[in-house]
Each structure stands twice: as C-alpha cells, then as structure tokens.
Design a protein around this motif. Sequence first.
Motif, PDB file in Angstrom:
ATOM      1  N   THR A  71       0.847  -1.183   0.000  1.00 23.25           N
ATOM      2  CA  THR A  71       0.000   0.000   0.000  1.00 23.25           C
ATOM      3  C   THR A  71       0.885   1.237   0.000  1.00 23.25           C
ATOM      4  O   THR A  71       1.876   1.302   0.723  1.00 23.25           O
ATOM      5  CB  THR A  71      -0.893   0.026   1.258  1.00 23.25           C
ATOM      6  OG1 THR A  71      -1.734  -1.125   1.244  1.00 23.25           O
ATOM      7  CG2 THR A  71      -1.749   1.282   1.294  1.00 23.25           C
ATOM      8  N   VAL A  72       0.542   2.206  -0.845  1.00 20.45           N
ATOM      9  CA  VAL A  72       1.311   3.443  -0.921  1.00 20.45           C
ATOM     10  C   VAL A  72       0.620   4.535  -0.113  1.00 20.45           C
ATOM     11  O   VAL A  72      -0.583   4.758  -0.257  1.00 20.45           O
ATOM     12  CB  VAL A  72       1.477   3.897  -2.389  1.00 20.45           C
ATOM     13  CG1 VAL A  72       1.920   5.355  -2.461  1.00 20.45           C
ATOM     14  CG2 VAL A  72       2.484   3.013  -3.101  1.00 20.45           C
ATOM     15  N   LYS A  73       1.386   5.181   0.750  1.00 20.95           N
ATOM     16  CA  LYS A  73       0.900   6.368   1.460  1.00 20.95           C
ATOM     17  C   LYS A  73       1.658   7.569   0.918  1.00 20.95           C
ATOM     18  O   LYS A  73       2.856   7.710   1.122  1.00 20.95           O
ATOM     19  CB  LYS A  73       1.125   6.230   2.971  1.00 20.95           C
ATOM     20  CG  LYS A  73       0.688   7.479   3.759  1.00 20.95           C
ATOM     21  CD  LYS A  73       0.819   7.258   5.251  1.00 20.95           C
ATOM     22  CE  LYS A  73       0.588   8.551   6.028  1.00 20.95           C
ATOM     23  NZ  LYS A  73      -0.664   9.233   5.684  1.00 20.95           N
ATOM     24  N   ARG A  74       0.944   8.403   0.199  1.00 18.43           N
ATOM     25  CA  ARG A  74       1.573   9.520  -0.502  1.00 18.43           C
ATOM     26  C   ARG A  74       1.220  10.854   0.155  1.00 18.43           C
ATOM     27  O   ARG A  74       0.079  11.083   0.552  1.00 18.43           O
ATOM     28  CB  ARG A  74       1.121   9.507  -1.956  1.00 18.43           C
ATOM     29  CG  ARG A  74       1.537  10.737  -2.767  1.00 18.43           C
ATOM     30  CD  ARG A  74       0.421  11.769  -2.866  1.00 18.43           C
ATOM     31  NE  ARG A  74       0.842  12.935  -3.644  1.00 18.43           N
ATOM     32  CZ  ARG A  74       0.060  13.961  -3.928  1.00 18.43           C
ATOM     33  NH1 ARG A  74      -1.189  13.981  -3.505  1.00 18.43           N
ATOM     34  NH2 ARG A  74       0.520  14.994  -4.624  1.00 18.43           N
ATOM     35  N   THR A  75       2.223  11.743   0.264  1.00 16.53           N
ATOM     36  CA  THR A  75       2.000  13.093   0.765  1.00 16.53           C
ATOM     37  C   THR A  75       2.648  14.086  -0.191  1.00 16.53           C
ATOM     38  O   THR A  75       3.805  13.913  -0.587  1.00 16.53           O
ATOM     39  CB  THR A  75       2.604  13.275   2.171  1.00 16.53           C
ATOM     40  OG1 THR A  75       2.123  12.249   3.035  1.00 16.53           O
ATOM     41  CG2 THR A  75       2.202  14.625   2.748  1.00 16.53           C
ATOM     42  N   GLY A  76       1.901  15.116  -0.571  1.00 16.25           N
ATOM     43  CA  GLY A  76       2.435  16.161  -1.432  1.00 16.25           C
ATOM     44  C   GLY A  76       2.747  17.419  -0.641  1.00 16.25           C
ATOM     45  O   GLY A  76       1.920  17.878   0.146  1.00 16.25           O
ATOM     46  N   TYR A  77       3.953  17.955  -0.813  1.00 18.78           N
ATOM     47  CA  TYR A  77       4.382  19.171  -0.123  1.00 18.78           C
ATOM     48  C   TYR A  77       4.799  20.229  -1.141  1.00 18.78           C
ATOM     49  O   TYR A  77       5.199  19.898  -2.264  1.00 18.78           O
ATOM     50  CB  TYR A  77       5.597  18.899   0.775  1.00 18.78           C
ATOM     51  CG  TYR A  77       5.372  17.958   1.924  1.00 18.78           C
ATOM     52  CD1 TYR A  77       4.712  18.376   3.078  1.00 18.78           C
ATOM     53  CD2 TYR A  77       5.837  16.646   1.877  1.00 18.78           C
ATOM     54  CE1 TYR A  77       4.522  17.514   4.154  1.00 18.78           C
ATOM     55  CE2 TYR A  77       5.649  15.776   2.945  1.00 18.78           C
ATOM     56  CZ  TYR A  77       4.989  16.216   4.080  1.00 18.78           C
ATOM     57  OH  TYR A  77       4.802  15.365   5.144  1.00 18.78           O
ATOM     58  N   ASP A  78       4.745  21.497  -0.744  1.00 15.94           N
ATOM     59  CA  ASP A  78       5.375  22.530  -1.551  1.00 15.94           C
ATOM     60  C   ASP A  78       6.870  22.244  -1.610  1.00 15.94           C
ATOM     61  O   ASP A  78       7.452  21.693  -0.673  1.00 15.94           O
ATOM     62  CB  ASP A  78       5.150  23.915  -0.929  1.00 15.94           C
ATOM     63  CG  ASP A  78       3.698  24.371  -1.071  1.00 15.94           C
ATOM     64  OD1 ASP A  78       3.073  24.010  -2.079  1.00 15.94           O
ATOM     65  OD2 ASP A  78       3.205  25.075  -0.169  1.00 15.94           O
ATOM     66  N   THR A  79       7.512  22.652  -2.711  1.00 19.97           N
ATOM     67  CA  THR A  79       8.910  22.289  -2.953  1.00 19.97           C
ATOM     68  C   THR A  79       9.840  22.661  -1.807  1.00 19.97           C
ATOM     69  O   THR A  79      10.634  21.838  -1.339  1.00 19.97           O
ATOM     70  CB  THR A  79       9.404  22.950  -4.254  1.00 19.97           C
ATOM     71  OG1 THR A  79       8.639  22.419  -5.353  1.00 19.97           O
ATOM     72  CG2 THR A  79      10.866  22.652  -4.503  1.00 19.97           C
TER      73      THR A  79
END
Length: 417
Positions: A71-79
């Motif tokens: 299972t993939v747990k993905r988090t997107g952040y500002d650069t």
Amino acid sequence: MHVPFRGSRRLRASLLALTLLGGLAACSSGDEPAGDAAGGTYTIWDPYPQYDDSSAWVQLLNTCGAGAGVTVKRTGYDTSDLTNKALLAAQQGNSPDVLIVDNPVVSTLAEAGVLTTTEDNKLDIAAIAPNLVAAGQAGGKTYGIPIGANTLALYYNKKVLQAAGVDIASVKDWPSLTAALGKVKAAGKKGITFSAIGTEEGSFQFLPWYWGSGANLRKLDSPEAVSALSLWQDWLKQGYAPNSVINNTQTTSWQEFATGEYAFAENGTWQLGNAKKAGFEYGIIPVPGSKGGTAPAPTGGEFVSVPVQKDAKRYPTTKKLVECLANTDNSLATVSALNYVAPTTAVQDKQVTANPELKVWVDAVKAAKGRTSDDLGTKYPKISEPLWTAVQAALSGSKSPADALATAQTAAAAATK
C-alpha cells in the motif's frame, strides 16, 4: 541487516543552514512518521500538492504500489517545505521510502547523506539522457532518476509579429531578435517579457542568455557574461522589455504576455495549457544563442530518489516502485499529466508523434543543462544568488553589467571556497 545511517553531522549542518536562510519548517503534531511498522505500507513524498487522490498522478502511485504488493501512502508538499521535511526526517531516521524532489535539491540531500545512489539499488539509468541525469549527479555518483524535464523557450504572438512585419524565421540569434523587438515597438506594440525577480526564478530565466553567450557559472564576470546582462539591460533602456520584469515571477510575466500586447515571452512547458486558452495564435521557438543555434536552457523537473533507510529489507520493494514510475509506459502517462518532456528518447518520440507542438520543447530539453551540472552540486545556490543580485543591480540601473557581475564573482568565489 541494518544499514547504519551516516552523515548526521552533515545533516545538522544542512539543517542549520536552512534555519539561517529563513527558518526550518518543523513537523507539526499532525505529521505522521514516514515508515510503517508492518512493512506493508510504503511512503512517497512528492512536490505536487496540487494533485489530490482522484488525480492520474496519485492513481499511478497506487497502481505501482499494487504491482509491488504494498500500500502506498503519498503526501504532497510545496517544494521548499519538502526539502526541509526531508532533511529533518533523515536526521530523525524516519525518511520516506521514495522521495521526489526538484533536481537542484538532489545534490544538497546527497551531500547531507540523505540519499542512496542508483548503484546502491541497481537502478538502470542507461536509457536516460545524460544531460538530464547530470542534474542528479555529485562526486561521480547518481542519486535518482529524472521523472521528466521542463525548460524554457520563447512563446510568440503571431498577430503582433505579423503587424510589425517580422518573419519569425528571421529570428535566429541575439541581433535578429533585438531587431524584431525594435520593429514591434515601432508598430506600437510591446516587445518581450520575462522574469528577472531577485530569486531563483530570476536566475533560472537568465541562464539561457548567460549560457547562450558562452559564459560559465564558475566565472560570473567573464566578457561573455557581461554581454548577456548587457543584452537584458539594453532591452529595458530601449523600451523593448518592461521595467516590471525586475519584479516579475514567471507567472506574472506570463500574465503580461496573455494580454496579447507582447510579441515574445520567455516561459516554460508548464504554460502550454494557458497558451491554448490565451485567445490568440501563438508559436514557440528555442531561446537563441548569441551567435545562433539553441541556447542551453536550465532543466526543471524532479528526480525520483531513494532515501537511506535503517531497514535494508525495504529497498527491493522501493526499487520496484521507482522502476514502475520510470518505465516507458508509465513515463508517458506521467510526463503528459505534468506537461513535462520525458527523460528518454523513446518516450520523447512518442510525445512528439502524439503532439507535434512538443518538438520544440524536446529539442530545447536535449540542449538543456542542469543548474548543478559541471559538478557544481551544492555550490550552485551560492553562485545563483550573487547572479540574480547582479541582474537586479544592472536592470535597476544601480550598476553597470560589468560592475554588477564583478561584485557577483567576488561574492560567489568567497561563498564557494
């Protein structure tokens, strides 16, 4: 077998530098740890917070996870936030399994001991364009795989050029471009807009002209460098470019072009969608070199990297995730979603076949350079800031291009000793 985490002293130095440069973004109490005790969940951090769970990007990540049996747990952040969090997580021994970062950041993380190499994980980079791989190399080692690339070129307004009697085919070098701008101004329209703001965006936009002059980042005060800055200064003096470029970001520069008043705008692949909505016919040409040909523009885009883990048993599955993201079929889907140019010739050819408009961008990417290339690595930011400061000084009229760049060279030499 546990892999000992090395580079804690370097990490502390990197964290201190970030704190001094503007404050370290500490993890909030709501942040969850990167790892998973059960081993069935693998974490991915990326700089695409604009994509939610319904996006093609996140669906691709989930598909890759399913293919690897996890299972993939993905988090997107500002650069900028992502860089800080990656350094802090590494210091705490809690890095994500996969880290996708802007290419100039790779050398910073590598020097801090955060990343493994492609050799460590036996990742095949043979098909990747060498000039794109170079942005993720330091000390002869490669620290990830480029997921795609973007770069800069010149958009032009066909109606404005036609009214000014300019044949775009005649624009091949700096003199012919400047002559075209003169005709446009004489016809009552505006010439060219770009971003010269006092940040990395300003350096990013200046580099095609800087490199297109033949200048090298190790010698900011060379005659070639002076000629590039003189070009921009002269455009402002002649009224071919607006004074607003001094404060323009790439977004506000594009907004100026979108008014339909300008003949040219320097901008990137990421504006293609906006160009189609602009309401006027446009075209695209590469940024010309001073004496002709395509100037090397800086590469933008991210690297898929594998951070150091305490538990080496996680690496084989992480490798599967990275390979899934980088394989030819998924690469085409990924770069299409991100408006990027693929890092391999095979996928670039597919892109151009599907959309011939992308050929100019593929050609520009082939001629492009990584900002940290030439083994500059972590020295690049220490050179870039004096460079954008020189651009600001010359365009504001406070210094001549020669004096501004002489000051910049002194500052860069002291900072990179």
